[in-house]
Design a protein around this motif. Structure first.
Motif, short mmCIF file in Angstrom:
data_model
loop_
_atom_site.label_atom_id
_atom_site.label_comp_id
_atom_site.label_asym_id
_atom_site.label_seq_id
_atom_site.Cartn_x
_atom_site.Cartn_y
_atom_site.Cartn_z
N GLY A 1 41.74 -29.82 -40.00
CA GLY A 1 40.43 -30.00 -39.31
C GLY A 1 40.39 -28.91 -38.29
N ASP A 2 39.12 -28.89 -37.70
CA ASP A 2 38.85 -27.67 -36.54
C ASP A 2 39.36 -28.42 -35.22
OD1 ASP A 2 37.85 -26.64 -38.82
OD2 ASP A 2 35.78 -26.92 -38.37
N ILE A 3 39.54 -27.52 -34.28
CA ILE A 3 39.94 -27.96 -33.11
C ILE A 3 39.47 -26.85 -31.90
CG2 ILE A 3 42.23 -26.71 -33.01
CD1 ILE A 3 43.49 -28.86 -31.34
N ASN B 1 40.14 -25.03 -39.77
CA ASN B 1 41.22 -25.59 -40.69
C ASN B 1 42.60 -25.76 -40.25
OD1 ASN B 1 41.77 -26.71 -43.50
ND2 ASN B 1 42.25 -24.68 -44.11
N ALA B 2 42.83 -25.92 -39.13
CA ALA B 2 44.14 -26.20 -38.39
C ALA B 2 44.89 -27.36 -38.94
CB ALA B 2 43.87 -26.12 -36.85
N LEU B 3 46.28 -27.26 -38.60
CA LEU B 3 47.18 -28.43 -39.05
C LEU B 3 47.19 -29.34 -37.65
CD1 LEU B 3 48.64 -29.41 -41.59
CD2 LEU B 3 50.68 -28.28 -40.58
N LEU B 4 46.79 -30.76 -37.69
CA LEU B 4 46.53 -31.34 -36.58
C LEU B 4 47.16 -32.79 -36.54
CD1 LEU B 4 42.74 -30.86 -36.16
CD2 LEU B 4 44.46 -29.41 -35.14
N VAL B 5 47.79 -33.03 -35.30
CA VAL B 5 48.39 -34.27 -34.99
C VAL B 5 47.97 -34.98 -33.64
CG1 VAL B 5 50.32 -33.73 -36.18
CG2 VAL B 5 50.49 -33.30 -33.88
N PRO B 6 47.80 -36.00 -33.40
CA PRO B 6 47.50 -36.55 -32.06
C PRO B 6 48.81 -36.13 -30.94
CG PRO B 6 47.57 -38.40 -33.72
CD PRO B 6 48.07 -37.27 -34.51
N LEU C 1 56.39 -26.00 -33.69
CA LEU C 1 55.68 -25.21 -32.74
C LEU C 1 54.50 -25.24 -32.72
CD1 LEU C 1 55.95 -22.31 -31.19
CD2 LEU C 1 55.72 -21.29 -33.39
N THR C 2 53.52 -25.35 -31.63
CA THR C 2 52.27 -25.98 -31.26
C THR C 2 51.40 -24.81 -31.02
OG1 THR C 2 52.72 -26.37 -28.85
CG2 THR C 2 52.99 -28.35 -30.76
N GLY C 3 50.00 -25.05 -31.18
CA GLY C 3 49.15 -24.01 -30.65
C GLY C 3 47.98 -24.52 -29.76
N VAL C 4 46.92 -24.49 -30.19
CA VAL C 4 45.47 -25.00 -29.22
C VAL C 4 45.66 -26.58 -29.36
CG1 VAL C 4 43.26 -25.06 -29.24
CG2 VAL C 4 44.31 -23.09 -30.03
N ILE D 1 49.46 -28.03 -34.94
CA ILE D 1 50.94 -27.47 -35.37
C ILE D 1 51.15 -26.19 -36.11
CG2 ILE D 1 53.02 -28.18 -36.76
CD1 ILE D 1 52.11 -30.07 -34.27
N LEU D 2 51.74 -25.41 -35.66
CA LEU D 2 51.73 -23.98 -36.33
C LEU D 2 53.07 -23.82 -37.32
CD1 LEU D 2 51.44 -21.71 -33.04
CD2 LEU D 2 49.65 -22.34 -34.71
#
Length: 388
Positions: free
Chosen positions: A42-44, A332-337, A364-367, A375-376
């Protein structure tokens, strides 16, 4: 005994099946304090929430350059004016008198120069000739009278000697006037007259400037915000008397904490909620971020200026604003809570459920924002993870 054994076996199987179902259930409780979620795309957006205040993009404090008595205030607070309009006038009688004197001086100097540039007329020549002839006759007569007593001991101090000196002086004056009339004004004299005229014109210009120093004119088209002067009172030069602003282009001055200032940059989008219109959401853009802090405050606060569309709202200077600044956006980022990620030593780990068992994976995390984190590396879309 056999029936009792079969019942125990059946109960054990049911308990095992329930445990597996709870362990594999997505988004359901896996225990009293454990929940699960899926890794999704999703978008973040990462945002910063700050406070700000509406102000005109351009606001000026106006004053006179001279001290004096306020003769007239020609505007009222809230009045719209056009650049060049006269707003306030001091008593200017001295300046007006100086202008009149300077005008007379300019006219006199111009007249002298014009006369010097003109060719002599016949009447001027006749007059100069007549004066020279008369001076010549008087000088000769005085010379004859002096010659008659020249042998006397007191001849040098006699009336005849004094008359002769006066006659000679009158002759020299008449001769010089005759020569000037016949030859015209010398170039040196013309230069002097031109310099005199330039000096008089400069004095007139300065007198007009002094008159303008007794006035306040609108330097821009805008609205009068405040007036701190009344007719009849004395004011000092360079003391702000009128506040004017261009309200057609409001902006917001945002207060940025030093912790967040490194993330703030020109061009970032801003969601705006004004205290006066809490249900109305406005949009803006950061247009300027001064490099230094606001030194008028006791704490270290930086500023950012935001241009926005008021959308026909009656926005006024001084209105408070709640601002959400988007400092980064990933599509289109890979996302988790956020609750799924915890720190173990120097690493960030996530508990992953797979093949009916749980394991910890280094990621490895990002925004990130208040609810999710990018999640990168370390996870894949669709995996089931456990939340703390």
């Amino acid at each position: 005994m056999r029936a009792r054994g079969r019942n125990l076996a059946t109960h054990s199987a049911l308990i095992l099946m329930l445990a597996v179902a709870l362990l594999c259930g997505c988004g359901e409780n896996l225990g009293d304090d454990t929940r699960a979620a899926d890794v999704r795309r999703g978008d973040i957006e990462a945002t910063v929430d700050v406070l700000g205040r509406v102000e005109p993009k351009r606001q000026l404090a106006l004053s006179t350059r001279l001290s004096g008595e306020v003769q007239q205030v020609l505007v009222t607070s809230g009045q719209d004016v056009v650049a060049g309009d006269l707003l306030l006038q001091l008593d200017a009688r001295e300046s007006l008198n100086a202008i009149e004197q300077a005008k007379r001086s300019v006219e006199a100097q111009r007249l002298q120069l014009e006369q010097a540039l003109q060719a002599p007329s016949a009447s001027d020549i006749d007059l100069a000739t007549a004066r020279l002839r008369r001076a010549t006759v008087l000088r000769q007569r005085a010379q004859d009278d002096y010659n008659e007593i020249a042998d006397q001991s007191d001849a040098e101090t006699s009336d005849e000697a004094s008359d002769l000196e006066s006659a000679k002086l009158e002759y020299e004056i008449a001769k010089a006037e005759f020569d000037r009339t016949m030859e015209g004004t010398s170039s040196l004299e013309l230069d002097r007259l031109r310099l005199n005229l330039e000096g008089a014109e400069l004095a007139l210009q300065q007198a007009n400037e002094q008159l303008e120093y007794t006035r306040i004119r609108a330097p821009i088209s805008g609205t009068i915000l405040a007036i701190d002067a009344r007719e009849g009172e004395n004011v000092y030069g360079f003391n702000p008397l009128i506040q004017i602003a261009d309200l057609s282009l409001p902006q917001i001055r945002a207060e940025i904490d030093e912790i967040d200032i490194a993330s703030i940059a020109e061009g970032q989008s801003v969601v705006i909620r004004l205290d006066a219109f809490p249900t109305q959401i406005l949009e803006g853009t950061i247009v300027r971020v001064p490099p230094g802090p606001d030194l008028t405050r006791g704490t270290t606060i930086y500023e950012a200026f935001i241009a926005f569309d008021a959308q026909s709202q009656p926005v006024r200077p001084g209105m408070g604003a709640n601002l959400t600044i988007t400092i980064e956006r990933v599509e289109n980022a890979l996302l988790v809570p956020r609750q799924a990620v915890r720190r173990v030593g120097r690493n960030q780990v996530v508990r992953v459920v797979g093949d009916r068992r749980e394991s910890e994976v280094i990621v490895l995390t990002g925004v990130s924002n208040e609810s999710e984190i990018q999640i990168l590396s370390g996870l894949e879309e669709g995996q089931t993870i456990l939340l703390e």
